[in-house]
Scaffold this active site. Structure first.
Site, PDB file in Angstrom:
ATOM      1  N   CYS A 222       0.832  -1.209   0.000  1.00 45.41           N
ATOM      2  CA  CYS A 222       0.000   0.000   0.000  1.00 45.41           C
ATOM      3  C   CYS A 222       0.867   1.260   0.000  1.00 45.41           C
ATOM      4  O   CYS A 222       1.630   1.492   0.938  1.00 45.41           O
ATOM      5  CB  CYS A 222      -0.903  -0.063   1.234  1.00 45.41           C
ATOM      6  SG  CYS A 222      -1.712   1.460   1.692  1.00 45.41           S
TER       7      CYS A 222
ATOM      8  N   CYS B 192       0.149   3.582   2.928  1.00 42.90           N
ATOM      9  CA  CYS B 192       0.701   2.996   4.166  1.00 42.90           C
ATOM     10  C   CYS B 192       2.184   3.328   4.302  1.00 42.90           C
ATOM     11  O   CYS B 192       2.666   3.621   5.392  1.00 42.90           O
ATOM     12  CB  CYS B 192       0.515   1.476   4.180  1.00 42.90           C
ATOM     13  SG  CYS B 192      -1.199   0.926   4.162  1.00 42.90           S
TER      14      CYS B 192
END
Length: 102
Positions: A28, A31
């Site tokens: 991600c 993230c």
């Protein structure tokens, strides 16, 4: 203090006081950007516990906590969720939540 946890470690740990628990995915992009923000927050608040949990490797815990996407940050006090932020958030919003549970 930022520490990576798995489901067993999370279940076994002492949950007194305030803490931030972040669910993330290694794939991600947001993230990865959030990781830099959390490291910066950790530098200024080294005594506040921040835990990261891999979303993909801890599916049972993810489901138990009601986490649907990533990144998701759970702000907890004495083992109870007080608030959550989903998606990439800016440092001031995260610090405000931390201050609310300290």
């Amino acid at each position: 203090m930022i520490k990576e946890l798995n489901t067993e470690e999370y279940d076994a740990m002492e949950k007194s006081g305030g803490m931030l628990v972040e669910f993330y995915s290694k794939e991600c992009g947001p993230c990865k950007m959030l990781a830099f923000v959390l490291k910066d927050i950790d530098r200024n608040n080294p005594d506040f516990p921040i835990y990261t949990i891999d979303f993909d490797e801890n599916t049972e815990l993810k489901e138990r906590c009601g986490v649907k996407g990533f990144p998701t940050m759970l702000f907890m006090k004495d083992g109870e969720e007080v608030n959550r932020l989903e998606g990439l958030k800016q440092k001031p919003a995260i610090i405000k939540e931390i201050e609310n549970i300290q």
